[in-house]
Design a protein around this motif. Structure first.
Motif, PDB file in Angstrom:
ATOM      1  N   SER A   1       0.829  -1.207   0.000  1.00  0.00           N
ATOM      2  CA  SER A   1       0.000   0.000   0.000  1.00  0.00           C
ATOM      3  C   SER A   1       0.860   1.254   0.000  1.00  0.00           C
ATOM      4  O   SER A   1       0.517   2.266  -0.637  1.00  0.00           O
ATOM      5  CB  SER A   1      -0.942   0.016   1.213  1.00  0.00           C
ATOM      6  N   PHE A   2       1.982   1.219   0.707  1.00  0.00           N
ATOM      7  CA  PHE A   2       2.856   2.389   0.748  1.00  0.00           C
ATOM      8  C   PHE A   2       3.421   2.694  -0.645  1.00  0.00           C
ATOM      9  O   PHE A   2       3.552   3.857  -1.028  1.00  0.00           O
ATOM     10  CB  PHE A   2       3.993   2.160   1.746  1.00  0.00           C
ATOM     11  N   LEU A   3       3.725   1.642  -1.377  1.00  0.00           N
ATOM     12  CA  LEU A   3       4.235   1.827  -2.736  1.00  0.00           C
ATOM     13  C   LEU A   3       3.166   2.422  -3.645  1.00  0.00           C
ATOM     14  O   LEU A   3       3.417   3.400  -4.369  1.00  0.00           O
ATOM     15  CB  LEU A   3       4.725   0.488  -3.297  1.00  0.00           C
ATOM     16  N   VAL A   4       1.966   1.867  -3.599  1.00  0.00           N
ATOM     17  CA  VAL A   4       0.881   2.339  -4.470  1.00  0.00           C
ATOM     18  C   VAL A   4       0.509   3.781  -4.143  1.00  0.00           C
ATOM     19  O   VAL A   4       0.391   4.633  -5.035  1.00  0.00           O
ATOM     20  CB  VAL A   4      -0.355   1.421  -4.330  1.00  0.00           C
ATOM     21  N   VAL A   5       0.339   4.087  -2.860  1.00  0.00           N
ATOM     22  CA  VAL A   5      -0.037   5.447  -2.456  1.00  0.00           C
ATOM     23  C   VAL A   5       1.089   6.426  -2.792  1.00  0.00           C
ATOM     24  O   VAL A   5       0.838   7.546  -3.252  1.00  0.00           O
ATOM     25  CB  VAL A   5      -0.375   5.497  -0.954  1.00  0.00           C
ATOM     26  N   GLY A   6       2.326   6.006  -2.583  1.00  0.00           N
ATOM     27  CA  GLY A   6       3.451   6.883  -2.883  1.00  0.00           C
ATOM     28  C   GLY A   6       3.543   7.228  -4.358  1.00  0.00           C
ATOM     29  O   GLY A   6       3.798   8.388  -4.725  1.00  0.00           O
ATOM     30  N   LEU A   7       3.333   6.241  -5.216  1.00  0.00           N
ATOM     31  CA  LEU A   7       3.367   6.503  -6.658  1.00  0.00           C
ATOM     32  C   LEU A   7       2.245   7.446  -7.065  1.00  0.00           C
ATOM     33  O   LEU A   7       2.442   8.368  -7.865  1.00  0.00           O
ATOM     34  CB  LEU A   7       3.272   5.181  -7.431  1.00  0.00           C
ATOM     35  N   PHE A   8       1.052   7.235  -6.515  1.00  0.00           N
ATOM     36  CA  PHE A   8      -0.063   8.124  -6.831  1.00  0.00           C
ATOM     37  C   PHE A   8       0.170   9.513  -6.228  1.00  0.00           C
ATOM     38  O   PHE A   8      -0.266  10.532  -6.773  1.00  0.00           O
ATOM     39  CB  PHE A   8      -1.372   7.526  -6.325  1.00  0.00           C
TER      40      PHE A   8
ATOM     41  N   THR B   1      -0.643  13.646  -7.226  1.00  0.00           N
ATOM     42  CA  THR B   1      -1.462  14.599  -6.462  1.00  0.00           C
ATOM     43  C   THR B   1      -0.623  15.641  -5.745  1.00  0.00           C
ATOM     44  O   THR B   1      -1.107  16.725  -5.429  1.00  0.00           O
ATOM     45  CB  THR B   1      -2.318  13.860  -5.422  1.00  0.00           C
ATOM     46  N   GLY B   2       0.631  15.302  -5.452  1.00  0.00           N
ATOM     47  CA  GLY B   2       1.477  16.215  -4.697  1.00  0.00           C
ATOM     48  C   GLY B   2       1.279  16.145  -3.208  1.00  0.00           C
ATOM     49  O   GLY B   2       1.980  16.818  -2.451  1.00  0.00           O
ATOM     50  N   ASP B   3       0.359  15.353  -2.730  1.00  0.00           N
ATOM     51  CA  ASP B   3       0.074  15.201  -1.306  1.00  0.00           C
ATOM     52  C   ASP B   3      -0.265  13.742  -1.051  1.00  0.00           C
ATOM     53  O   ASP B   3      -1.229  13.206  -1.615  1.00  0.00           O
ATOM     54  CB  ASP B   3      -1.091  16.105  -0.892  1.00  0.00           C
ATOM     55  N   ILE B   4       0.517  13.096  -0.210  1.00  0.00           N
ATOM     56  CA  ILE B   4       0.342  11.661   0.018  1.00  0.00           C
ATOM     57  C   ILE B   4      -0.987  11.368   0.696  1.00  0.00           C
ATOM     58  O   ILE B   4      -1.663  10.376   0.374  1.00  0.00           O
ATOM     59  CB  ILE B   4       1.514  11.113   0.857  1.00  0.00           C
ATOM     60  N   ILE B   5      -1.404  12.199   1.626  1.00  0.00           N
ATOM     61  CA  ILE B   5      -2.665  11.953   2.327  1.00  0.00           C
ATOM     62  C   ILE B   5      -3.840  12.110   1.369  1.00  0.00           C
ATOM     63  O   ILE B   5      -4.779  11.303   1.385  1.00  0.00           O
ATOM     64  CB  ILE B   5      -2.797  12.866   3.552  1.00  0.00           C
ATOM     65  N   LEU B   6      -3.803  13.119   0.517  1.00  0.00           N
ATOM     66  CA  LEU B   6      -4.850  13.262  -0.509  1.00  0.00           C
ATOM     67  C   LEU B   6      -4.853  12.056  -1.430  1.00  0.00           C
ATOM     68  O   LEU B   6      -5.921  11.515  -1.770  1.00  0.00           O
ATOM     69  CB  LEU B   6      -4.630  14.543  -1.315  1.00  0.00           C
ATOM     70  N   ALA B   7      -3.661  11.601  -1.837  1.00  0.00           N
ATOM     71  CA  ALA B   7      -3.571  10.419  -2.699  1.00  0.00           C
ATOM     72  C   ALA B   7      -4.181   9.206  -2.020  1.00  0.00           C
ATOM     73  O   ALA B   7      -4.932   8.430  -2.632  1.00  0.00           O
ATOM     74  CB  ALA B   7      -2.109  10.149  -3.062  1.00  0.00           C
TER      75      ALA B   7
ATOM     76  N   TRP C   1       2.652  17.103   7.160  1.00  0.00           N
ATOM     77  CA  TRP C   1       2.416  18.375   6.477  1.00  0.00           C
ATOM     78  C   TRP C   1       3.489  19.412   6.832  1.00  0.00           C
ATOM     79  O   TRP C   1       3.693  20.368   6.087  1.00  0.00           O
ATOM     80  CB  TRP C   1       1.022  18.897   6.798  1.00  0.00           C
ATOM     81  N   ALA C   2       4.170  19.230   7.952  1.00  0.00           N
ATOM     82  CA  ALA C   2       5.271  20.118   8.318  1.00  0.00           C
ATOM     83  C   ALA C   2       6.578  19.716   7.646  1.00  0.00           C
ATOM     84  O   ALA C   2       7.594  20.397   7.797  1.00  0.00           O
ATOM     85  CB  ALA C   2       5.453  20.109   9.837  1.00  0.00           C
ATOM     86  N   GLY C   3       6.554  18.605   6.911  1.00  0.00           N
ATOM     87  CA  GLY C   3       7.763  18.127   6.255  1.00  0.00           C
ATOM     88  C   GLY C   3       8.751  17.502   7.214  1.00  0.00           C
ATOM     89  O   GLY C   3       9.955  17.450   6.927  1.00  0.00           O
ATOM     90  N   ARG C   4       8.261  16.977   8.339  1.00  0.00           N
ATOM     91  CA  ARG C   4       9.130  16.385   9.356  1.00  0.00           C
ATOM     92  C   ARG C   4       8.740  14.927   9.592  1.00  0.00           C
ATOM     93  O   ARG C   4       7.598  14.529   9.374  1.00  0.00           O
ATOM     94  CB  ARG C   4       9.012  17.155  10.681  1.00  0.00           C
ATOM     95  N   GLU C   5       9.689  14.152  10.085  1.00  0.00           N
ATOM     96  CA  GLU C   5       9.410  12.763  10.455  1.00  0.00           C
ATOM     97  C   GLU C   5       9.166  12.683  11.952  1.00  0.00           C
ATOM     98  O   GLU C   5       9.899  13.279  12.745  1.00  0.00           O
ATOM     99  CB  GLU C   5      10.587  11.859  10.084  1.00  0.00           C
TER     100      GLU C   5
END
Length: 472
Positions: free
Chosen positions: A79-86, A90-96, A398-402
């Motif tokens: 799922s991480f691979l599929v969502v990451g590619l999408f 979209t430019g936003d992983i959560i939106l994807a 969204w803050a660009g932090r881990e």
């Protein structure tokens, strides 16, 4: 005795009106969730958690950390691979992830349509399957509508795997090609979410009872594709991936199982009554035993899964798919089929409509406020000088932090007197800032909260959400 044409016309008009009203209610109860699609505010802690692992997969951090680390990942990698590619689109992983989850839910509905079409020819039964699936999706399962979570994606693969196992005709057997496709889809579903075992078990039981030759092919293809998948995961992430996914820290409770799973069993009583024709007629068409197997396996497994801390209504996805197939097919077998049986089966969902309506209104009203409230948290985390940790990891994303702490995993390990790395990290003030939700201090699972407060002070608090910095 045959009904006069005018009476049949009246019945058909009433049915069309019922379908129209049901469809309208289902769509209206989705509006609040769709309103949140582009919003940079989390619907659930699941959203940020999944997004952070996508970032790790495509970045330099380990997707499967050491079991003693303060972060954890107990999900398979697909799922991480599929969502990451999408997400690159979209430019936003959560939106994807939200868009993919919504699409996967629609794919599950189409799978229900396709399976019912093979077992109960006629447009009214396919439509009934869609409506049953939709009714339970927007009530019992509504918190997962358009949420960045892989469960629907995995279930879509599983449901279409079931479709390929259903022979086209009574007395038929699945072809080798169909069995191979179904095995690939179900292994893919397992690589998306590891708790999706109900449908593979149900198919195995069904073949064991009725088709030993197909069973051998099913086991053979399943073992082959599973071995390939495991070899690939091992080659990329080593044994740590299997330890993290298969042996995570999690508490289990029989009382939780009864409290969270027991109501489902009671709710399924009218559905089980509606499915009685399947019991009477599966001997004439062994395909009819498959929906029964899906139902019989998914209900107890869903209830058992609710014993685990943090397991939500996603444990019941397979049950809803199974009932959306079983009830229309069973109704079509009655001497005088009537959508009244569909109505009886949807009663548990109807009881939840007021709750779903209130949630829908709340989502419509609070989205903009949630976005405004999230903005200062995101800005503060983005400018923090040093590592950060987020209870709700969407803020960190969204803050660009881990996030340096997985709150749920650490809380579970603290119950087992583990998480040795936590105390020195907090004592040293390793995290420049920690975001934390309001917690009930009486809960045993919140041992993490007093540990944080012993070394950190609150600098911002609003609506139950805090930002904390080291005391020294």
């Amino acid at each position: 005795m045959a009904h006069p044409p005018t009476e049949l016309l009246r019945v058909e008009r009433r049915e069309r009106l019922a379908w129209l009203l049901a469809g309208l209610v289902i769509v209206l109860l989705c509006v609040g969730r769709l309103w949140w699609l582009p919003a940079p505010a989390a619907l659930s802690v699941n959203e940020g958690w999944n997004a952070q692992h996508v970032v790790r997969l495509f970045g330099a951090a380990a997707l499967y950390p050491d079991p003693e680390a303060l972060i954890a990942n107990n999900y398979p990698p697909l799922s991480f691979l599929v969502v990451g590619l999408f997400g690159t689109v979209t430019g936003d992983i959560i939106l994807a992830g939200r868009l993919l989850a919504l699409s996967a839910q629609l794919a599950c509905a189409l799978a229900v349509w396709a399976i019912v079409a093979r077992l109960a020819p006629g447009p009214r039964w396919k439509l009934a399957g869609i409506m049953l699936f939709g009714a339970y999706s927007v009530t019992l399962l509504r918190t997962y509508v358009a949420m960045n979570d892989p469960q629907w994606l995995g279930d879509a693969a599983m449901a279409w795997g079931v479709f390929f196992m259903v022979p086209r005709r009574a007395g038929g057997t699945p072809s080798l090609r169909s069995i191979a496709i179904a095995a690939v889809l179900m292994v893919a579903g397992e690589l998306i979410k590891h708790n999706l075992v109900a449908f593979p078990i149900a198919v195995t039981v069904w073949l064991m009872l009725f088709d030993r030759r197909a069973l051998i092919a099913w086991i053979g293809f399943g073992a082959l594709f599973t071995a390939i998948a495991c070899a690939g995961v091992y080659a990329l992430w080593g044994m740590t991936a299997f330890i993290d996914v298969l042996a995570p820290a999690r508490s289990y409770s029989a009382m939780r199982m009864l409290a969270k799973g027991g109501p489902l069993l009671l709710a399924m009583i009218p559905v089980l009554i509606a499915c009685r024709p399947l019991l009477r007629q599966w001997r004439q068409d062994r395909r009819l035993a498959l929906p029964l197997c899906l139902f019989a396996v998914s209900i107890p497994l869903g209830i058992i899964q609710r014993a685990g801390s943090g397991v939500d209504v996603n444990a019941f996805f397979e049950t809803v798919i199974a009932l959306a197939v079983a009830v229309p097919v069973a109704t079509s077998l009655r001497p005088r089929p009537s959508i009244a049986w569909i109505g009886i089966s949807v009663l548990p969902a109807l009881c939840l409509v007021p709750i779903a309506t209130a949630a829908n209104v709340r989502e419509l009203r609070t989205r903009d406020d949630a976005v405004r409230n999230a903005a200062p948290l995101i800005a503060a985390l983005a400018t923090a000088r040093g590592p950060v940790a987020c209870d709700d990891q969407a803020y960190c994303y969204w803050a660009g932090r881990e996030s340096g702490i997985d709150f749920f995993s650490v809380k579970q390990r603290l119950l087992q007197d583990k998480a040795a790395a936590l105390a020195p990290a907090l004592a040293e003030g390793r995290f420049a800032m920690i975001q934390m939700r309001g917690h009930n201090p009486g809960w045993q699972e919140n041992r993490l909260i007093p540990a944080i407060r012993a070394h950190y002070r609150t600098v911002y608090a609003k609506d139950g959400i805090e930002l904390l910095v080291p005391k020294r």
